[in-house]
Scaffold this active site. Structure first.
Site, PDB file in Angstrom:
ATOM      1  N   LYS A 216       0.656  -1.381   0.090  1.00  0.00           N
ATOM      2  CA  LYS A 216       0.041   0.035   0.006  1.00  0.00           C
ATOM      3  C   LYS A 216       0.823   1.346   0.102  1.00  0.00           C
ATOM      4  O   LYS A 216       0.501   2.237  -0.561  1.00  0.00           O
ATOM      5  CB  LYS A 216      -0.872  -0.192   1.204  1.00  0.00           C
ATOM      6  CG  LYS A 216      -2.083  -1.137   1.051  1.00  0.00           C
ATOM      7  CD  LYS A 216      -3.118  -0.871   2.079  1.00  0.00           C
ATOM      8  CE  LYS A 216      -4.294  -1.913   1.835  1.00  0.00           C
ATOM      9  NZ  LYS A 216      -5.298  -2.000   2.846  1.00  0.00           N
TER      10      LYS A 216
ATOM     11  N   LYS B 294     -10.374 -10.648 -10.255  1.00  0.00           N
ATOM     12  CA  LYS B 294     -11.344 -10.802  -9.113  1.00  0.00           C
ATOM     13  C   LYS B 294     -12.252  -9.601  -8.847  1.00  0.00           C
ATOM     14  O   LYS B 294     -12.053  -8.722  -9.052  1.00  0.00           O
ATOM     15  CB  LYS B 294     -10.373 -10.927  -7.762  1.00  0.00           C
ATOM     16  CG  LYS B 294     -11.032 -11.218  -6.624  1.00  0.00           C
ATOM     17  CD  LYS B 294     -10.110 -11.365  -5.525  1.00  0.00           C
ATOM     18  CE  LYS B 294     -10.589 -11.403  -4.089  1.00  0.00           C
ATOM     19  NZ  LYS B 294      -9.489 -11.570  -3.046  1.00  0.00           N
TER      20      LYS B 294
ATOM     21  N   LYS C 238     -14.299  -3.913  -5.146  1.00  0.00           N
ATOM     22  CA  LYS C 238     -14.529  -2.663  -5.206  1.00  0.00           C
ATOM     23  C   LYS C 238     -13.745  -1.809  -5.920  1.00  0.00           C
ATOM     24  O   LYS C 238     -13.755  -0.604  -6.277  1.00  0.00           O
ATOM     25  CB  LYS C 238     -14.754  -2.065  -3.672  1.00  0.00           C
ATOM     26  CG  LYS C 238     -16.249  -2.429  -3.098  1.00  0.00           C
ATOM     27  CD  LYS C 238     -17.354  -2.273  -3.908  1.00  0.00           C
ATOM     28  CE  LYS C 238     -18.809  -2.491  -3.210  1.00  0.00           C
ATOM     29  NZ  LYS C 238     -19.050  -2.173  -1.976  1.00  0.00           N
TER      30      LYS C 238
END
Length: 335
Positions: free
Chosen positions: A117, A200, A203
């Site tokens: 991240k 996959k 969101k």
């Protein structure tokens, strides 16, 4: 079987969106529901973890309550499980600090979630909470003396850190924590994006058109399925390489209807994609219609929903406070 005699499981989910999607349900929540029978289950809405990304307060509150309502509507039972919001049990923060003081900087730096991240936005812009996230996660688990932690394979590293920290503390300061084991969730049906059947369902995919959301209207989800990308030909056949779109829809139908993929293929011999997509839409819509209705009903009566969550927090607090008291005593913290 009494709760004490049963093995304890602990897992959590972040309230980062207005609705769970089909992948969340099949990959985790459906299996949490099954684990309630035969286990002393603690399920937590980990709102503190969600603060590692910039948050709008109104959305944050709404999403936290929506997450609780959906878990209840999907089958998490207050009679079988302890369902609570993380921030309503202050011992999470207390033990989180102890875990931070027990973790080496290099050890924390090697955690893949932080590396992944922070690499996207740059480590200079990453918040400290993202770096210390695994220590708070370890505290979440150890607070409740969990035997098992239901997680996906991608969370195994975090469970290993939790085990290491528990063993380190026990060795230095005396037996305090149960050493938890990862309960790797069964590989659920692999659900991919409706618009990109090779990716996959997520969101973060960038297109809401490819994601089946539990709280979407029946009409919206039906439209998404009927607009799903399909493949060349007309044969309804499972072949992930040649027919990824149809294979994805077959997987969704099977996962929710309980029919085998072979049986569904047989049902649609000689029929086209249009008939098949309509059938998949019907299966999805009818499966989630009562669940969505129940979640909306729970959200409508906020006082009752908060009462359920407060009861859960009280049960969680009773366990967590004992763990922190023992931890402090073993550390020599003056009462």
């Amino acid at each position: 079987m009494t709760a004490k005699a049963m093995k304890r499981v602990l897992s959590g989910i972040q309230p980062t969106s207005d609705s769970f999607h089909l992948g969340n349900y099949l990959g985790a929540v459906k299996q949490w529901v099954d684990l309630q029978d035969g286990h002393d289950a603690f399920y937590c809405i980990v709102d503190l973890h969600a603060l590692t990304i910039e948050t709008d307060p109104a959305h944050f509150r709404k999403r936290t309550l929506a997450s609780a309502a959906q878990l209840l509507a999907l089958g998490i039972s207050p009679e079988k499980s302890t369902l609570f919001i993380q921030s309503q049990v202050p011992q999470h923060n207390q033990l989180g600090w102890i875990m931070e003081c027990l973790t080496g900087f290099g050890e924390a730096s090697r955690m893949t979630q932080f590396k992944d991240k922070s690499s996207k936005s740059g480590s200079d812009r990453a918040v400290v909470g993202l770096f210390t996230y695994p220590m708070l996660q370890a505290a979440d688990i150890l607070l409740y003396q969990a035997d098992y932690v239901p997680v996906g394979e991608d969370q195994r590293q975090h469970i290993e850190l939790t085990r290491d920290l528990a063993q380190r503390f026990n060795t230095k300061y005396g037996q305090t924590f149960q050493i938890p084991d990862a309960y790797i969730l069964k590989t659920a049906a692999k659900i991919n994006d409706l618009q990109d059947a090779t990716s996959k369902m997520s969101k973060s995919s960038g297109s809401v058109a490819g994601v089946i959301e539990i709280m979407d209207t029946p009409e919206s989800n039906a439209k998404k399925i009927k607009s799903a990308t399909t493949d060349a030909g007309r044969e309804v056949r499972f072949d992930e390489k040649e027919k990824p779109g149809i294979s994805n829809l077959l997987t969704i139908h099977s996962a929710l209807s309980g029919q085998s993929i072979q049986a569904i293929e047989k049902d649609f011999e000689g029929k086209g994609y249009g008939d098949f997509k309509s059938a998949v839409a019907d299966v999805v819509v009818e499966y989630f219609r009562p669940i969505r209705a129940r979640a909306l009903e729970l959200l409508e009566d906020e006082a009752n929903l908060l009462s359920i969550l407060h009861d859960g927090a009280d049960k969680a607090h009773a366990v967590a406070s004992q763990t922190v008291a023992q931890t402090y005593a073993n550390l020599g913290v003056v009462k």
